[in-house]
Design an enzyme around this catalytic site. Structure first.
Site, PDB file in Angstrom:
ATOM      1  N   HIS A 102       1.496   5.155   7.903  1.00  0.00           N
ATOM      2  CA  HIS A 102       2.924   5.106   8.225  1.00  0.00           C
ATOM      3  C   HIS A 102       3.277   6.017   9.390  1.00  0.00           C
ATOM      4  CE1 HIS A 102       7.180   4.378   7.297  1.00  0.00           C
ATOM      5  NE2 HIS A 102       7.371   5.646   7.603  1.00  0.00           N
ATOM      6  N   HIS A 105      11.692   0.849   4.829  1.00  0.00           N
ATOM      7  CA  HIS A 105      11.603   1.680   3.634  1.00  0.00           C
ATOM      8  C   HIS A 105      11.206   0.766   2.484  1.00  0.00           C
ATOM      9  CE1 HIS A 105      13.009   5.802   2.089  1.00  0.00           C
ATOM     10  NE2 HIS A 105      12.221   6.000   3.122  1.00  0.00           N
TER      11      HIS A 105
END
EC number: 6.3.5.3
Length: 757
Positions: free
Chosen positions: A55, A104
């Site tokens: 990420h 998210h």
């Protein structure tokens, strides 16, 4: 327990360390040891593990993402590009706009409310960190099958989280999408975007320069929530057993964030910061290493000065925590007192936790003992780079050969009418008002267009009426059939939506959502989509200002459809000239812009009527998209059209129904005799109404403007076909069927409330 200091690490070279549990590979751990010339301390291991996660480091994607910088030149509007918290473009009159989309996804599956809420909070702080006032948010969403029990768990929580956080911040939610597909069942996509406005001279960058400058942490206290949150959580796949990682999800406080925003903007106004960074993914590990890496010196941090919500947190946990509503600023010593005064005024906790040093190291201390001594670039910007193997999937040819154009079509007009009504009521095509009504779309009073318009639009300057528009689009079904074309179709649709509102497209951000990069099939999809997007941006002249990659969106062996979401930002000189989608004036003429072909691969019709995915997606002609955009923008500016709606999912009939329902007036359509029959009794009408050919829009034209409008289209070489008139209280296709607005509204608006209310 002995504190694991740098000195202790040097003396205990063979000590066992939990590198595997922290998500590191064996060779990555070995490289960390090589960089440091010793084993890492526990705190250093924590930092590297979160910053080298998929990420944060983009280790599987960066070799492909570099195309955005290499292929696509900046246009005249670009002020800040890839590499900062968000990109910035010049929109004229001394104003700059910053915008970005991020994901998210994994946190929102585990804890839907907080996962989605903190997604909004994080993207808002990215925009704030650039020096801008956030003015609007958008949220492209993907969920599993609409009638699946787990979708009923996830969707209401996500929607409530987005609305709850954004509404409390006083930010209008002006755009986005809601898409349902079984492929997202265990991996919903919660992407969040934000737009911010500032003057050119107010741009701020994330760097720590100036020896002796103080490093100030301000905002909320650091807690145990979000430890290893998006940084580690978003770097692995879910098991099929479902959510079980709630402690890794951050907990948001929008009222604290609102104070943080106003406090930061006042600090900016007095020019008190030399560099600034928000604390999002990887928390203090990210903020300190990135600020030091981008600066001209080193940094010393006293970690024990960090204000805590939980006094039992270890140094490693403090460094990994992704607690929300925190910022890190670099401030000259003579400005610290004023900085603190402003923070106190806004009831924002602020603490000097360190300073910029002459050296080239990031050094972190805990009660006087050194626990971190690293070259910051190796943490923040020189992580692993993977050239993952990829190959065209063995099943791709068979998928494309399963041609949707050969599916059984309606045998007569009654069946065509029945299928269209079913389409209009299907979860993906139905009204999302039950969702969007939970968002405040008009707070601040500068919203010009919001859902369900083609693009959201906000006023930037109340005197000149300068404004910006933004649309987000992506079709995973198209991308599954052809990732290269699917990415370009996402770009084309978002570009077209912005132009349909009357705004000129300037630049893009993206959120690239894919399965596991360790699967060569998925990596091929990612490589093709990225290549397609870069080539498309080059052709359209829309530079990529930044974005986000979200990988490992799969459950077990089942990956989501490749889902590149593209956000296009455009500028409009006068928002009073914007074009809505609603048909309003009876007697106005309806024109179809562009060409219609038999293109049903990945279409809404093939999904709703046949539960089918196969064939090829619609062809992409980016030069045609550019021409269409120019026509739509010119027609809007010069008052030639009163409404415009792009044609995409569901084809012409879906667009006409939406425009009629939005304006509360019907339409009479005539099937042109220039369409091919398509091999069925109602072939002309079927293809005309339901094809998803790209590069098309439907517009309503006042009769007084008809000649001027058609002459303009003809002079520029854009196909234009008169297809009907705004009239009555029904949608009628002459010679085929008629559907009353009441019947359509019941079908269109009833589905989502029935599923989720």
């Amino acid at each position: 327990m002995t504190l694991d200091t740098v000195k202790h690490a040097e003396q205990t070279a063979e000590a066992e360390q939990p590198w595997k549990e922290l998500g590191l590979k064996e060779d990555e751990y070995a490289r960390i040891r090589e960089i440091l010339g010793r084993r890492p301390t526990g705190a250093e291991l924590a930092m590297y593990s979160v910053m080298w996660s998929e990420h944060c480091s983009y280790k599987s994607s960066k070799v492909h993402l570099k195309q955005f910088g290499e292929k696509v030149p900046d246009n005249d509007a670009m002020l800040v590009g890839i590499g900062e918290n968000a990109g910035v473009v010049d929109v004229g009159q001394g104003y700059a706009v910053t915008f970005k989309v991020e994901s998210h996804n994994h946190p929102s599956y585990i804890e839907p409310y907080q996962g989605a809420a903190t997604g909004v909070g994080g993207i808002v702080r990215d925009i704030l960190a650039m020096g801008a006032r956030p003015v609007a948010v958008v949220d492209p969403l993907r969920f599993g099958a609409a009638d699946h029990p787990d979708t009923k768990r996830v969707l209401p929580g996500v929607v409530a989280g987005i609305g709850g956080y954004g509404n409390c911040l006083g930010l209008p939610n002006i755009g986005g999408e809601v898409v349902f597909d079984p492929c997202y069942q265990g991996n919903p996509l919660v992407n969040a975007g934000c737009i911010g406005v500032m003057k050119h001279e107010d741009i701020h960058l994330a760097k720590a320069s100036g020896t002796g400058n103080k490093v100030i942490l301000y905002g909320a206290r650091t807690g145990g929530d979000g430890i290893g949150g998006v940084s580690v959580l978003a770097s692995e796949t879910f098991e099929s057993t479902g959510p079980a990682k709630r402690p890794a999800v951050q907990v948001g406080d929008p009222f604290q964030e609102k104070l943080l925003i106003e406090c930061t903007l006042e600090i900016f106004g007095e020019k008190l910061v030399a560099g600034i960074q928000d604390l999002g993914g990887a928390g203090l590990s990210c903020a300190t290493s990135e600020l030091a890496s981008a600066g001209s010196g080193g940094m010393r941090v006293d970690l024990d000065t960090v204000p805590l919500r939980d006094s039992s947190l270890s140094p490693e946990e403090i460094l990994m925590s992704e607690s929300q509503e925190r910022m890190c600023a670099v401030v000259e010593p003579d400005k610290v007192d004023r900085f603190m005064e402003i923070c106190e005024k806004w009831d924002v906790i602020a603490t000097v936790i360190g300073e910029v040093t002459e050296g080239e190291r990031l050094e972190i201390f805990w009660h006087g003992e050194q626990i971190v001594d690293v070259p910051p670039r190796t943490v923040a910007h020189e992580g692993p780079v993977y050239h993952r193997p990829f190959a065209r999937p063995s099943w791709q040819d068979a998928l494309q050969a399963d041609d949707a154009n050969k599916l059984a079509r309606p045998a007569n007009s009654a069946e065509l009418k029945e299928q269209i009504l079913k389409l209009v009521a299907s979860p993906n095509q139905a009204s999302k008002a039950w969702i969007t009504d939970q968002y405040d779309r008009f707070v601040q009073g500068n919203t010009i267009l919001a859902q369900p318009e083609d693009a959201g639009m906000v006023r930037v300057d109340e005197e000149s009426n300068l404004g910006v528009a933004m649309a987000t689009d992506g079709n995973g079904r198209y991308a599954k059939l052809d990732p290269y074309a699917g990415a370009q179709l996402a770009l084309a649709e978002s570009y077209r939506n912005v132009a349909a509102s009357g705004a000129k497209p300037l630049a893009i951000s993206n959120c690239l959502n894919f399965g596991s990069p360790e699967d060569p099939d998925v990596m091929w999809q990612f490589a093709e989509a990225t290549r397609g997007l870069a080539d498309g941006c080059l052709q359209l002249g829309t530079p990529v200002t930044g974005g986000n990659v979200s990988l490992y969106n799969q459950t077990g062996e089942t990956a989501i459809h490749p889902t590149p979401v593209v956000a296009v930002l455009g500028v409009i000189d006068d928002v009073t000239r914007r074009t809505p989608i609603a048909f309003k004036e009876e007697g106005q003429l309806l024109y179809l812009l562009g060409e219609t072909h038999e293109e049903f691969g990945g279409s809404a019709w093939s999904q709703v009527v046949h539960d089918h995915l196969g064939g090829l997606p619609p062809k992409v002609d980016l030069e045609r998209e550019r021409l269409l955009a120019e026509i739509l923008i010119s027609a809007s500016r010069d008052g030639m059209i009163d409404a415009a709606h792009d044609l995409s999912d569901g084809g012409l009939i879906q667009a006409v129904v939406e425009s009629c329902l939005r304006g509360g007036v019907g339409a009479r359509l005539v099937v042109p005799d220039t369409l091919s029959t398509g091999g069925s009794a109602t072939g002309d009408a079927f293809t005309f109404l339901l094809s998803e050919s790209a590069g098309r829009a439907v517009v309503s034209v006042p009769r007084s403007e008809e000649l001027r409008f058609t002459d303009m289209c003809g002079a520029r070489g854009l196909p234009v076909t008169r297809i009907g008139v705004v009239d009555g209280d029904a949608v009628e296709v002459q010679g085929q069927f008629q559907l009353s607005l009441e019947e359509l509204r019941t079908a269109h608006t009833g589905t989502i409330p029935e599923l989720f209310a």
